[in-house]
Design a protein around this motif. Sequence first.
Motif, PDB file in Angstrom:
ATOM      1  N   ILE A 106       0.867  -1.174   0.000  1.00 34.18           N
ATOM      2  CA  ILE A 106       0.000   0.000   0.000  1.00 34.18           C
ATOM      3  C   ILE A 106       0.903   1.223   0.000  1.00 34.18           C
ATOM      4  O   ILE A 106       1.751   1.374   0.884  1.00 34.18           O
ATOM      5  N   VAL A 107       0.717   2.082  -0.999  1.00 35.13           N
ATOM      6  CA  VAL A 107       1.572   3.257  -1.164  1.00 35.13           C
ATOM      7  C   VAL A 107       0.760   4.510  -0.860  1.00 35.13           C
ATOM      8  O   VAL A 107      -0.288   4.751  -1.468  1.00 35.13           O
ATOM      9  N   VAL A 110      -6.783  -0.136  -6.168  1.00 34.05           N
ATOM     10  CA  VAL A 110      -5.936  -1.273  -6.494  1.00 34.05           C
ATOM     11  C   VAL A 110      -5.451  -1.079  -7.922  1.00 34.05           C
ATOM     12  O   VAL A 110      -6.237  -0.972  -8.857  1.00 34.05           O
ATOM     13  N   VAL A 111      -4.149  -1.001  -8.098  1.00 33.79           N
ATOM     14  CA  VAL A 111      -3.530  -0.685  -9.385  1.00 33.79           C
ATOM     15  C   VAL A 111      -3.353  -1.956 -10.208  1.00 33.79           C
ATOM     16  O   VAL A 111      -2.967  -2.996  -9.684  1.00 33.79           O
ATOM     17  N   THR A 112      -3.631  -1.834 -11.493  1.00 36.87           N
ATOM     18  CA  THR A 112      -3.430  -2.939 -12.424  1.00 36.87           C
ATOM     19  C   THR A 112      -2.303  -2.580 -13.389  1.00 36.87           C
ATOM     20  O   THR A 112      -1.866  -1.430 -13.452  1.00 36.87           O
ATOM     21  N   VAL A 143      -2.724   4.043  -3.070  1.00 35.65           N
ATOM     22  CA  VAL A 143      -2.851   2.997  -4.077  1.00 35.65           C
ATOM     23  C   VAL A 143      -2.259   1.700  -3.527  1.00 35.65           C
ATOM     24  O   VAL A 143      -1.394   1.731  -2.647  1.00 35.65           O
ATOM     25  N   ALA A 144      -2.751   0.587  -4.048  1.00 34.82           N
ATOM     26  CA  ALA A 144      -2.274  -0.712  -3.573  1.00 34.82           C
ATOM     27  C   ALA A 144      -1.902  -1.601  -4.744  1.00 34.82           C
ATOM     28  O   ALA A 144      -2.491  -1.513  -5.825  1.00 34.82           O
ATOM     29  N   PHE A 145      -0.935  -2.447  -4.488  1.00 35.53           N
ATOM     30  CA  PHE A 145      -0.480  -3.450  -5.445  1.00 35.53           C
ATOM     31  C   PHE A 145      -0.569  -4.793  -4.739  1.00 35.53           C
ATOM     32  O   PHE A 145      -0.062  -4.940  -3.631  1.00 35.53           O
ATOM     33  N   VAL A 146      -1.222  -5.747  -5.377  1.00 40.29           N
ATOM     34  CA  VAL A 146      -1.378  -7.070  -4.803  1.00 40.29           C
ATOM     35  C   VAL A 146      -0.781  -8.057  -5.799  1.00 40.29           C
ATOM     36  O   VAL A 146      -1.154  -8.066  -6.968  1.00 40.29           O
ATOM     37  N   SER A 186     -10.489  -7.007  -4.478  1.00 38.77           N
ATOM     38  CA  SER A 186     -10.932  -5.900  -3.642  1.00 38.77           C
ATOM     39  C   SER A 186     -10.290  -6.036  -2.267  1.00 38.77           C
ATOM     40  O   SER A 186     -10.207  -7.131  -1.722  1.00 38.77           O
ATOM     41  N   LEU A 187      -9.854  -4.927  -1.734  1.00 34.68           N
ATOM     42  CA  LEU A 187      -9.275  -4.925  -0.395  1.00 34.68           C
ATOM     43  C   LEU A 187     -10.267  -4.413   0.642  1.00 34.68           C
ATOM     44  O   LEU A 187      -9.946  -4.341   1.820  1.00 34.68           O
TER      45      LEU A 187
END
Length: 185
Positions: free
Chosen positions: A112-113, A139-141, A158-161, A172-173
């Motif tokens: 998570i940024v 959530v970034v793609t 923004v989040a990267f999974v 989804s977070l």
Amino acid sequence: MTAIRFIRIIFIALASVLAFSGAAFAASKEKIERRTNEALSEFREDIGGANEVLAKAKGVLVFPLIRKGGIGIGGEYGQGALRIGGNTVDYYSTAAASIGLQFGGQSRRQIIVFLDQDALDKFRSSQGWEIGVDASVAVVTLGAGGAIDTTQLNQPIVAFVFDNKGLMYNLSLEGSKISKIHEDD
């Protein structure tokens, strides 16, 4: 309160009690640090544009290992580190519960940024932070060429999974509860 919300609260409470009931359940700081370094290294190596995103970050919350499992009722849990300026400033846990058609388990990494100082400050001052309630997280793609889709970087958080196969999609977070790990936990 709906039955689903009630079950979710019970499951998160149970997971939290089990997770924090003793030293045997808590990962050591050294292990969290090692795994965090590995996750950030993998992120930089495998995801185009990752270095640019991390350079813009006011803070980076890394969960190097989140485990999820369930049969009908599921849950997930992980521990990670918040880094500011490349240095760990605090440790956090994440937990979530779900109900529905599910069987089995999986693991993933989550970064998570915080691109906005106010968003980072609100997160750090919270007593427990729930994605979708306390803040929205985009959530970034990946875009064309396997690089980060920079059009999604106009959000404060923004989040990267990702897992060992790369960035994960359609995830989804929302509902994930993030809490600071205190020294006496």
